[in-house]
Design a protein around this motif. Structure first.
Motif, PDB file in Angstrom:
ATOM      1  N   ARG A  32     -55.974  40.285  38.571  1.00 28.00           N
ATOM      2  CA  ARG A  32     -54.931  41.024  39.286  1.00 28.00           C
ATOM      3  C   ARG A  32     -54.363  42.083  38.342  1.00 28.00           C
ATOM      4  NH1 ARG A  32     -50.308  38.153  42.853  1.00 28.00           N
ATOM      5  NH2 ARG A  32     -49.917  39.961  44.116  1.00 28.00           N
ATOM      6  N   THR A  33     -54.261  43.310  38.837  1.00 25.89           N
ATOM      7  CA  THR A  33     -53.730  44.400  38.016  1.00 25.89           C
ATOM      8  C   THR A  33     -52.413  44.948  38.554  1.00 25.89           C
ATOM      9  OG1 THR A  33     -55.102  45.991  39.213  1.00 25.89           O
ATOM     10  CG2 THR A  33     -56.004  45.089  37.177  1.00 25.89           C
ATOM     11  N   GLY A  34     -51.968  44.425  39.670  1.00 26.58           N
ATOM     12  CA  GLY A  34     -50.705  44.839  40.287  1.00 26.58           C
ATOM     13  C   GLY A  34     -50.500  44.018  41.542  1.00 26.58           C
ATOM     14  N   PRO A  35     -49.377  44.234  42.257  1.00 23.32           N
ATOM     15  CA  PRO A  35     -49.102  43.435  43.448  1.00 23.32           C
ATOM     16  C   PRO A  35     -50.135  43.636  44.566  1.00 23.32           C
ATOM     17  CG  PRO A  35     -47.482  45.184  43.205  1.00 23.32           C
ATOM     18  CD  PRO A  35     -48.314  45.196  41.967  1.00 23.32           C
ATOM     19  N   ASP A  36     -50.789  44.785  44.596  1.00 22.61           N
ATOM     20  CA  ASP A  36     -51.777  45.080  45.634  1.00 22.61           C
ATOM     21  C   ASP A  36     -53.094  45.578  45.064  1.00 22.61           C
ATOM     22  OD1 ASP A  36     -50.192  44.459  47.940  1.00 22.61           O
ATOM     23  OD2 ASP A  36     -49.032  46.261  47.530  1.00 22.61           O
ATOM     24  N   SER A  37     -53.410  45.199  43.821  1.00 23.85           N
ATOM     25  CA  SER A  37     -54.653  45.685  43.223  1.00 23.85           C
ATOM     26  C   SER A  37     -55.262  44.637  42.302  1.00 23.85           C
ATOM     27  CB  SER A  37     -54.402  46.981  42.460  1.00 23.85           C
ATOM     28  OG  SER A  37     -53.463  46.770  41.426  1.00 23.85           O
ATOM     29  N   MET A  38     -56.571  44.783  42.090  1.00 22.09           N
ATOM     30  CA  MET A  38     -57.292  43.866  41.219  1.00 22.09           C
ATOM     31  C   MET A  38     -58.576  44.528  40.745  1.00 22.09           C
ATOM     32  SD  MET A  38     -58.869  41.268  44.074  1.00 22.09           S
ATOM     33  CE  MET A  38     -60.096  40.503  43.053  1.00 22.09           C
ATOM     34  N   THR A  39     -59.211  43.910  39.746  1.00 19.81           N
ATOM     35  CA  THR A  39     -60.531  44.344  39.312  1.00 19.81           C
ATOM     36  C   THR A  39     -61.506  43.192  39.481  1.00 19.81           C
ATOM     37  OG1 THR A  39     -60.129  43.721  37.015  1.00 19.81           O
ATOM     38  CG2 THR A  39     -59.658  46.015  37.624  1.00 19.81           C
ATOM     39  N   SER A  40     -62.757  43.541  39.661  1.00 19.25           N
ATOM     40  CA  SER A  40     -63.849  42.572  39.752  1.00 19.25           C
ATOM     41  C   SER A  40     -64.947  43.052  38.817  1.00 19.25           C
ATOM     42  CB  SER A  40     -64.377  42.502  41.185  1.00 19.25           C
ATOM     43  OG  SER A  40     -65.544  41.714  41.241  1.00 19.25           O
ATOM     44  N   GLN A  41     -65.451  42.150  37.970  1.00 15.19           N
ATOM     45  CA  GLN A  41     -66.514  42.527  37.048  1.00 15.19           C
ATOM     46  C   GLN A  41     -67.570  41.433  37.004  1.00 15.19           C
ATOM     47  OE1 GLN A  41     -65.409  43.178  32.950  1.00 15.19           O
ATOM     48  NE2 GLN A  41     -67.256  44.346  32.577  1.00 15.19           N
ATOM     49  N   LEU A  42     -68.837  41.845  37.062  1.00 11.92           N
ATOM     50  CA  LEU A  42     -69.953  40.921  36.939  1.00 11.92           C
ATOM     51  C   LEU A  42     -70.425  40.918  35.488  1.00 11.92           C
ATOM     52  CD1 LEU A  42     -72.005  41.800  40.140  1.00 11.92           C
ATOM     53  CD2 LEU A  42     -70.358  39.963  39.823  1.00 11.92           C
ATOM     54  N   THR A  43     -70.486  39.733  34.895  1.00  9.82           N
ATOM     55  CA  THR A  43     -70.938  39.589  33.511  1.00  9.82           C
ATOM     56  C   THR A  43     -71.887  38.404  33.436  1.00  9.82           C
ATOM     57  OG1 THR A  43     -69.167  38.069  32.892  1.00  9.82           O
ATOM     58  CG2 THR A  43     -68.705  40.414  32.650  1.00  9.82           C
ATOM     59  N   GLY A  44     -72.558  38.251  32.346  1.00  9.73           N
ATOM     60  CA  GLY A  44     -73.381  37.070  32.116  1.00  9.73           C
ATOM     61  C   GLY A  44     -74.418  36.799  33.179  1.00  9.73           C
ATOM     62  N   GLY A  45     -75.008  37.841  33.746  1.00  7.51           N
ATOM     63  CA  GLY A  45     -75.985  37.640  34.801  1.00  7.51           C
ATOM     64  C   GLY A  45     -77.393  37.411  34.273  1.00  7.51           C
ATOM     65  N   GLU A  46     -78.165  36.680  35.070  1.00 11.65           N
ATOM     66  CA  GLU A  46     -79.577  36.527  34.746  1.00 11.65           C
ATOM     67  C   GLU A  46     -80.369  36.311  36.022  1.00 11.65           C
ATOM     68  OE1 GLU A  46     -80.589  32.150  33.399  1.00 11.65           O
ATOM     69  OE2 GLU A  46     -79.076  33.030  32.072  1.00 11.65           O
ATOM     70  N   ILE A  47     -81.627  36.761  35.984  1.00  7.56           N
ATOM     71  CA  ILE A  47     -82.553  36.565  37.090  1.00  7.56           C
ATOM     72  C   ILE A  47     -83.793  35.908  36.501  1.00  7.56           C
ATOM     73  CG2 ILE A  47     -83.984  37.679  38.846  1.00  7.56           C
ATOM     74  CD1 ILE A  47     -81.847  39.856  39.036  1.00  7.56           C
ATOM     75  N   ASP A  48     -84.123  34.733  37.006  1.00 11.84           N
ATOM     76  CA  ASP A  48     -85.238  33.937  36.482  1.00 11.84           C
ATOM     77  C   ASP A  48     -85.190  33.818  34.957  1.00 11.84           C
ATOM     78  OD1 ASP A  48     -86.455  32.970  38.735  1.00 11.84           O
ATOM     79  OD2 ASP A  48     -88.028  34.481  38.804  1.00 11.84           O
ATOM     80  N   GLY A  49     -83.983  33.611  34.416  1.00 10.53           N
ATOM     81  CA  GLY A  49     -83.812  33.427  32.979  1.00 10.53           C
ATOM     82  C   GLY A  49     -83.742  34.702  32.174  1.00 10.53           C
ATOM     83  N   GLU A  50     -83.981  35.851  32.805  1.00  9.05           N
ATOM     84  CA  GLU A  50     -83.926  37.139  32.100  1.00  9.05           C
ATOM     85  C   GLU A  50     -82.507  37.698  32.194  1.00  9.05           C
ATOM     86  OE1 GLU A  50     -85.673  41.585  32.688  1.00  9.05           O
ATOM     87  OE2 GLU A  50     -87.102  39.937  32.953  1.00  9.05           O
ATOM     88  N   LEU A  51     -81.883  37.912  31.030  1.00  8.13           N
ATOM     89  CA  LEU A  51     -80.508  38.405  31.013  1.00  8.13           C
ATOM     90  C   LEU A  51     -80.409  39.777  31.664  1.00  8.13           C
ATOM     91  CD1 LEU A  51     -79.352  37.365  27.436  1.00  8.13           C
ATOM     92  CD2 LEU A  51     -78.846  36.254  29.609  1.00  8.13           C
ATOM     93  N   GLN A  52     -79.313  39.977  32.388  1.00 11.30           N
ATOM     94  CA  GLN A  52     -79.028  41.250  33.052  1.00 11.30           C
ATOM     95  C   GLN A  52     -77.809  41.881  32.392  1.00 11.30           C
ATOM     96  OE1 GLN A  52     -81.112  42.330  35.686  1.00 11.30           O
ATOM     97  NE2 GLN A  52     -82.257  40.593  34.875  1.00 11.30           N
TER      98      GLN A  52
END
Length: 66
Positions: A32-52
């Motif tokens: 949450r970054t404010g009363p009506d806002s937020m951020t979303s971040q994708l981290t630590g991803g992998e597909i079939d064991g391959e880091l993204q």
């Protein structure tokens, strides 16, 4: 997947299967970054064991309908 509250953010550890049958996993961080806002971040991803690579945070803001 599952969600955990961590300090001032929510961390979701998610797993699934892609349409082509490959296994995928990702960590999504919501902050949450404010009363009506937020951020979303994708981290630590992998597909079939391959880091993204991590993705930049996306900013979201609630808008009031008229």
């Amino acid at each position: 997947g599952y969600w955990e509250e961590e300090d001032d953010r929510w961390v979701a550890k998610l797993t699934g299967v892609l349409p082509d049958g490959r296994r995928a996993a990702v960590t999504q961080i919501l902050k949450r970054t404010g009363p009506d806002s937020m951020t979303s971040q994708l981290t630590g991803g992998e597909i079939d064991g391959e880091l993204q690579p991590a993705k930049p945070a996306v900013k979201m803001k609630r808008v009031q309908e008229e």
